[in-house]
Write a protein that holds these residues in place. Structure first.
Motif: not given
Length: 134
Positions: A20-26
């Motif tokens: 939930p902090y990087t949210c890469r590809n979210v």
């Protein structure tokens, strides 16, 4: 050791569920639901691995998790509903002793390639009953 991690149900970051902090590809519509969480979690109670004196850093082959569901829920207590609506799950792993480090407040960093997935469930504000015998 069992480790619990908050990560998106479908988005991946380097072949591992995206946190939930990087949210890469979210997806952007899920990412926007978490606006402000990173700033609110930039305090002494939510130290980054770099700011946690028991961890000092996080390496490229590591991700964050927690040593217990209690600690996970305490960490994300104000964001449970947002995490749930943004498609985040609680992922449970078995992690060998040589591949994790424990920081303050139950935060754990662990090597992705050593973690064995036990299961995952949609995030709910209180997850404790899901793995009652954990």
């Amino acid at each position: 050791m069992k480790v619990w991690r908050v990560a998106h149900s479908t988005a991946r970051s380097y072949d591992f569920p995206s946190g939930p902090y990087t949210c890469r590809n979210v997806p952007i519509e899920d990412y926007e639901k978490l606006t402000g969480m990173g700033w609110r979690h930039s305090d002494a109670r939510h130290p980054s691995p770099q700011a946690d004196p028991d961890l000092n850093t996080i390496y490229d082959d590591e991700v964050c998790g927690f040593a217990s569901l209690d600690e996970l829920n305490n960490w994300f207590e104000d964001f449970g509903d947002r995490l749930a609506s943004a498609g985040f799950h609680i992922w449970e792993y078995e992690v060998p002793e040589f591949s994790y480090r424990v920081g303050r407040f139950g935060q754990v960093v662990f090597k992705k390639e050593s973690a064995v997935l036990i299961g995952h469930e949609p995030f709910k504000a209180v997850q404790l009953s899901l793995w009652a015998d954990a």
